[in-house]
Design an enzyme around this catalytic site. Sequence first.
Site, short mmCIF file in Angstrom:
data_model
loop_
_atom_site.label_atom_id
_atom_site.label_comp_id
_atom_site.label_asym_id
_atom_site.label_seq_id
_atom_site.Cartn_x
_atom_site.Cartn_y
_atom_site.Cartn_z
N GLU A 143 -0.73 0.40 23.71
CA GLU A 143 0.16 0.09 24.84
C GLU A 143 0.51 -1.40 24.86
OE1 GLU A 143 -1.68 0.52 28.73
OE2 GLU A 143 0.25 1.06 29.60
N GLU A 166 1.07 6.00 36.55
CA GLU A 166 -0.04 5.05 36.64
C GLU A 166 0.43 3.94 37.58
OE1 GLU A 166 -2.84 2.76 33.47
OE2 GLU A 166 -0.78 2.05 33.64
C1 LER Z 1 -3.21 0.53 31.38
O1 LER Z 1 -2.48 1.66 31.00
C2 LER Z 1 -2.31 -0.55 31.79
O2 LER Z 1 -1.14 -0.35 31.99
C3 LER Z 1 -2.83 -1.93 31.91
O3 LER Z 1 -2.14 -2.63 32.92
C4 LER Z 1 -4.30 -2.05 32.06
O4 LER Z 1 -4.65 -3.28 32.55
MN MN Z 2 -0.23 1.60 31.55
#
Ligand code: LER
Ligand code: MN
Length: 272
Positions: free
Chosen positions: A152, A246
């Site tokens: 990510e 999220e």
């Molecule tokens: C986790 O998926 C994320 O987006 C981060 O901001 C974790 O700190």
């Molecule tokens: Mn994230």
Amino acid sequence: MKLSIVLSTHAAQFQAVAFKGDFEANVAKIAGWGYDGVELAIRDPKLVDADELERIIDAHHLVVPAIGTGQAWGEEGLSFTDPDSSVRLAAIQRVKDHVPLAARFDAVIIIGLLRGIVKPGVAHEQAMEWLIAALQECCAAAAPMKVRLALEPINRYETTLINNVDQGLELIERVGAENMGLLLDTFHMNIEEPSMEESIRCAGDRIFHFHVADSNRWYPGAGHLDFRSLLEALFETGYDGFISGEFMPMPDADTAAHQAILHLRAIENALS
Ligand code: LER
Ligand code: MN
């Protein structure tokens, strides 16, 4: 559109996990709102009873599209790029420990902050080399079980290693593994990408998973991001994975989860 939301199996500090606490009650609520899956945030798979987890998820007709690993960084300080080699080895072992659980659910393993930051005294390229070697080892361990890893890109205020899609794609090239892709998160993209839609198009079939939060990291619809345009660009790449919420539990977790699905389903209807 397949929708999921992040759910932690244990209490954790990370603020953008809307659901913490009573696991089964939360799974029931998530299913009740119409989500198709739950993305599990798991610090250590050894702390999880996989049979019980599967029973609860199945009972509510959900699936697990992805498993987040960031709590091992947040709670234990594990990372692929720590100057202490025993910490790096423990981080690699932790990802390997996730593989059987990920295979069981056909879930992507997320590499977020477990990659670490560039610690004082460490050269950026040294950190990159540790990161690449760690990802190669984890991808090799995951491949026989057909498990994929998604790195990510995370905004500059949280890490100095891989902040945007360009850097993520270059990293994937250097890792050179078929089961290595990207997780794009609209919150981070809004900070780092010149054009979010263009970056989505560039990442194309390397997008293995997708996180949604609005510009303020509240639920989609609470800020100024254009989710219709973003999701249109995403689906044009051929992406058929999950859109996973999220975001902060604001004004409270239940309202956020419910508002998010209302907003995203309305976009789905407008697009069809
Ligand atoms: C986790 O998926 C994320 O987006 C981060 O901001 C974790 O700190
Ligand atoms: Mn994230």
